[in-house]
Design a protein around this motif. Sequence first.
Motif, PDB file in Angstrom:
ATOM      1  N   GLU A 154       4.122  14.891   0.045  1.00  8.92           N
ATOM      2  CA  GLU A 154       4.951  13.368   0.114  1.00  8.92           C
ATOM      3  C   GLU A 154       4.110  12.900   1.431  1.00  8.92           C
ATOM      4  O   GLU A 154       3.642  13.273   2.633  1.00  8.92           O
ATOM      5  N   LEU A 155       4.236  10.934   1.346  1.00  5.34           N
ATOM      6  CA  LEU A 155       3.628   9.874   1.753  1.00  5.34           C
ATOM      7  C   LEU A 155       3.684  10.639   3.477  1.00  5.34           C
ATOM      8  O   LEU A 155       2.550  10.953   3.800  1.00  5.34           O
ATOM      9  N   GLU A 156       5.038  10.335   3.966  1.00  2.22           N
ATOM     10  CA  GLU A 156       5.521  10.170   4.861  1.00  2.22           C
ATOM     11  C   GLU A 156       4.824  11.836   5.535  1.00  2.22           C
ATOM     12  O   GLU A 156       4.753  11.980   6.789  1.00  2.22           O
ATOM     13  N   ASP A 157       5.001  12.707   5.096  1.00  2.00           N
ATOM     14  CA  ASP A 157       4.317  14.241   5.119  1.00  2.00           C
ATOM     15  C   ASP A 157       3.273  14.532   5.794  1.00  2.00           C
ATOM     16  O   ASP A 157       2.686  14.649   6.941  1.00  2.00           O
ATOM     17  N   VAL A 158       2.306  13.053   5.408  1.00  2.00           N
ATOM     18  CA  VAL A 158       0.992  13.883   5.073  1.00  2.00           C
ATOM     19  C   VAL A 158       0.714  12.800   6.188  1.00  2.00           C
ATOM     20  O   VAL A 158      -0.319  12.936   6.643  1.00  2.00           O
ATOM     21  N   ARG A 159       1.356  11.334   6.346  1.00  2.00           N
ATOM     22  CA  ARG A 159       0.625  10.629   7.222  1.00  2.00           C
ATOM     23  C   ARG A 159       1.076  11.494   8.969  1.00  2.00           C
ATOM     24  O   ARG A 159       0.708  10.844   9.646  1.00  2.00           O
ATOM     25  N   THR A 160       2.143  11.768   8.737  1.00  2.00           N
ATOM     26  CA  THR A 160       2.393  12.587  10.011  1.00  2.00           C
ATOM     27  C   THR A 160       1.464  14.172  10.185  1.00  2.00           C
ATOM     28  O   THR A 160       1.219  14.092  11.511  1.00  2.00           O
ATOM     29  N   LYS A 193      -7.617   6.247   1.880  1.00  2.00           N
ATOM     30  CA  LYS A 193      -8.825   7.076   1.098  1.00  2.00           C
ATOM     31  C   LYS A 193      -8.361   8.514   0.923  1.00  2.00           C
ATOM     32  O   LYS A 193      -8.894   9.357   0.728  1.00  2.00           O
ATOM     33  N   MET A 194      -7.243   9.027   2.152  1.00  3.23           N
ATOM     34  CA  MET A 194      -6.659  10.063   2.357  1.00  3.23           C
ATOM     35  C   MET A 194      -5.701   9.862   0.689  1.00  3.23           C
ATOM     36  O   MET A 194      -5.895  11.451  -0.369  1.00  3.23           O
ATOM     37  N   MET A 195      -5.494   8.487  -0.205  1.00  2.00           N
ATOM     38  CA  MET A 195      -4.933   8.772  -2.006  1.00  2.00           C
ATOM     39  C   MET A 195      -6.317   9.391  -2.460  1.00  2.00           C
ATOM     40  O   MET A 195      -5.465  10.140  -3.484  1.00  2.00           O
ATOM     41  N   ASP A 196      -7.469   8.530  -2.585  1.00  2.00           N
ATOM     42  CA  ASP A 196      -8.193   8.931  -3.048  1.00  2.00           C
ATOM     43  C   ASP A 196      -8.906  10.954  -3.106  1.00  2.00           C
ATOM     44  O   ASP A 196      -9.003  11.549  -3.925  1.00  2.00           O
ATOM     45  N   TRP A 197      -8.328  11.347  -1.570  1.00  2.00           N
ATOM     46  CA  TRP A 197      -8.916  12.821  -1.342  1.00  2.00           C
ATOM     47  C   TRP A 197      -7.769  13.260  -2.475  1.00  2.00           C
ATOM     48  O   TRP A 197      -8.016  14.102  -3.082  1.00  2.00           O
ATOM     49  N   LEU A 198      -7.057  12.470  -2.186  1.00  2.00           N
ATOM     50  CA  LEU A 198      -5.392  13.854  -3.541  1.00  2.00           C
ATOM     51  C   LEU A 198      -5.983  14.006  -4.631  1.00  2.00           C
ATOM     52  O   LEU A 198      -5.291  14.687  -5.080  1.00  2.00           O
ATOM     53  N   LEU A 199      -6.558  12.676  -5.029  1.00  2.00           N
ATOM     54  CA  LEU A 199      -6.518  13.182  -6.622  1.00  2.00           C
ATOM     55  C   LEU A 199      -7.902  13.761  -6.310  1.00  2.00           C
ATOM     56  O   LEU A 199      -7.989  14.544  -7.702  1.00  2.00           O
ATOM     57  N   CYS A 200      -9.213  13.613  -6.407  1.00  2.00           N
ATOM     58  CA  CYS A 200      -9.973  14.349  -6.243  1.00  2.00           C
ATOM     59  C   CYS A 200      -9.311  15.905  -6.247  1.00  2.00           C
ATOM     60  O   CYS A 200     -10.498  16.819  -7.191  1.00  2.00           O
ATOM     61  N   GLU A 222       1.249  -1.148   0.070  1.00  2.00           N
ATOM     62  CA  GLU A 222      -0.375  -0.579   0.209  1.00  2.00           C
ATOM     63  C   GLU A 222       0.517   1.861   0.066  1.00  2.00           C
ATOM     64  O   GLU A 222       0.483   2.679  -0.778  1.00  2.00           O
ATOM     65  N   ASP A 223       1.728   1.033   0.391  1.00  2.00           N
ATOM     66  CA  ASP A 223       2.190   2.037   0.580  1.00  2.00           C
ATOM     67  C   ASP A 223       3.183   2.510  -0.816  1.00  2.00           C
ATOM     68  O   ASP A 223       3.487   3.754  -1.533  1.00  2.00           O
ATOM     69  N   ARG A 224       3.798   1.449  -0.920  1.00  2.00           N
ATOM     70  CA  ARG A 224       4.421   1.345  -2.582  1.00  2.00           C
ATOM     71  C   ARG A 224       3.567   2.236  -3.887  1.00  2.00           C
ATOM     72  O   ARG A 224       4.046   3.215  -3.847  1.00  2.00           O
ATOM     73  N   THR A 225       2.160   1.837  -3.546  1.00  2.00           N
ATOM     74  CA  THR A 225       1.217   2.348  -4.165  1.00  2.00           C
ATOM     75  C   THR A 225       0.637   3.763  -3.876  1.00  2.00           C
ATOM     76  O   THR A 225       0.817   4.570  -4.974  1.00  2.00           O
ATOM     77  N   SER A 226       0.927   3.837  -2.251  1.00  2.00           N
ATOM     78  CA  SER A 226       0.889   5.277  -2.465  1.00  2.00           C
ATOM     79  C   SER A 226       1.545   6.435  -2.434  1.00  2.00           C
ATOM     80  O   SER A 226       1.621   7.583  -3.019  1.00  2.00           O
TER      81      SER A 226
END
Length: 573
Positions: free
Chosen positions: A545-551, A508-515, A107-111
């Motif tokens: 960046e994925l890690e920044d968003v997760r933080t 779900k966050m990735m879906d929102w980012l695409l929208c 999932e992380d690689r996809t994100s």
Amino acid sequence: MSVKHALSRGLELARSVFQLGLFKPAGRVAAKFRGERLRVSRPTRTVQPQTFLPGRYRFFRLSLSGLAAQLQSGAFRRVVGGGSPRNRAVFLAFGVGLTLIEQQLEEDRTSVAVCQKIQAVFTKKSFQSPLKPFTSGYRLEDYVTGKQIGKGCSAAVYEAAAPFAAPAEREKCSLVDLNQKETGNKKAGPFPATPSFPLAMKMMWNIGASSSSDAILRSMSMELVPACPRALSKEQEEIALDGHFGTAPKRLTAHPNVITVYRAFTGEVPLLPGAQEEYPDVLPARLNPLGLGRNRTLFLVMKNYPYTLRQYLKECEPNLMQASLMLLQLLEGVDHLCRQGIAHRDLKSDNVLVEYDSTGCPRLVITDFGCCLAEDLGLKLPFESSSIYRGGNSCLMAPEVVTAVPGRGVTIDYSKADVWAVGAIAYELFGQPNPFYSSQGLESRRYQERQLPPLPPAVPADVQLVVKLLLHRNTRKRPSARVAANMLHISLWGKRVLASLDRARMDKMMDWLLCQSAVVLLKSRGTSGSSVETELQRSFLANIELEDVRTAVSFLMYGQEQWHALLMHYPEL
């Protein structure tokens, strides 16, 4: 953090079975765990570990998914073969844990791939200058100067105009257009009878450097950090690059929340309006016999912004949404500086300029880089002597900077110093006095977080959390400018998705980012002028960046939990 989280979920199952008393002594478990049945050995030279494995798992010859399947099948074989409950639980729990790790890594690689694609889309379009490009303007005689619009401890700023530097577009809500006034300058030429002044000319005060262009550019080189590539003429560019300190300071790329210097040149100090009354001591002897200044100095030409942030807040009271957007702009500007290894070191409301965008929203830009740190060493400054310059305004100097003690091998880390100053300025944005300015206020050297005054109750809880975190004394608990900006972005435009998020799963966050990406692209095409909101969203997506968003999500979710707990104890809030 995701790997640790997934592993702990699998191992918690084993721990719960241990607590039920179904296991035999742990020594025998460990002995069998290291036995031949796992078929796990250290890697030989001919077998390379998978590149995506974490470092502590690279002694496995198998992939995580293969090892998980083997452990789970071993657990079921022991069920059929009558193995002990302890062995069955250990194999099953560890197999489930490794399966979760493999799933989370995938999932992380996809994100990460999604974030990279979004970045690629929004980094293609560079920031557009508000003025039409021009190729001249390297002499003082090329400009018409108007009234004085600002004065600091090292320079005076005047309105300026030039026939070759007309605004690219006129925005109906621009304060520059609203503040056009008649001037006494009747110089003949292509200028209109009532000239507008789209430019501002900053005249530095030259007391220490000689009058040669080489010495002036060397001593005032930090003022050139926000200069555009064509700011200096070819001759002056060669002088600036040939300095005693090896190389010229870093140059910033253009950003909507950072000032751009369009032209920088040296020239003789003129007698401008108000000079004899405002700053007689820094004039040269040919203009004032008692003056201490040199005959030549540095001139900087940039866009004319009608207000400083301090002046704006005295006359206007932004609503909560506007104040939140202004705070977000400061964070985006500071993040742009940090990404390029530059620390401003003098952030205050006097060094932030304001105008309106086409929708009437205040647009902020960071200016005055005379105290900045822009060396090849990055954001860490060796501090071996007390004579080394720490920065500008001592009231808004971050705790780790003001409390630093010089010594051998000591360095000052400025990576989170500017965001601390943004946290202090946030009080001014929301109508409160800056707690570090008043005579009875706090001192950054010794204050504690509990002493910080509360923001107005109407300020959203997420914004209050961001300000509180920005002013944390411990830099490890203080978020970076990027993470703090992400928190505000998600709070302002992703409130619904935040309520349904899991800290470990980001689908779900990735879906929102695409929208959001689709929405911002449509906005950019549908409007003629660039609004502050669109600029902020583009900056967010260009730096995702994925890690920044997760933080940022972790900070927000933790803050919501704390806020709900507070409401449980104090319902009147």
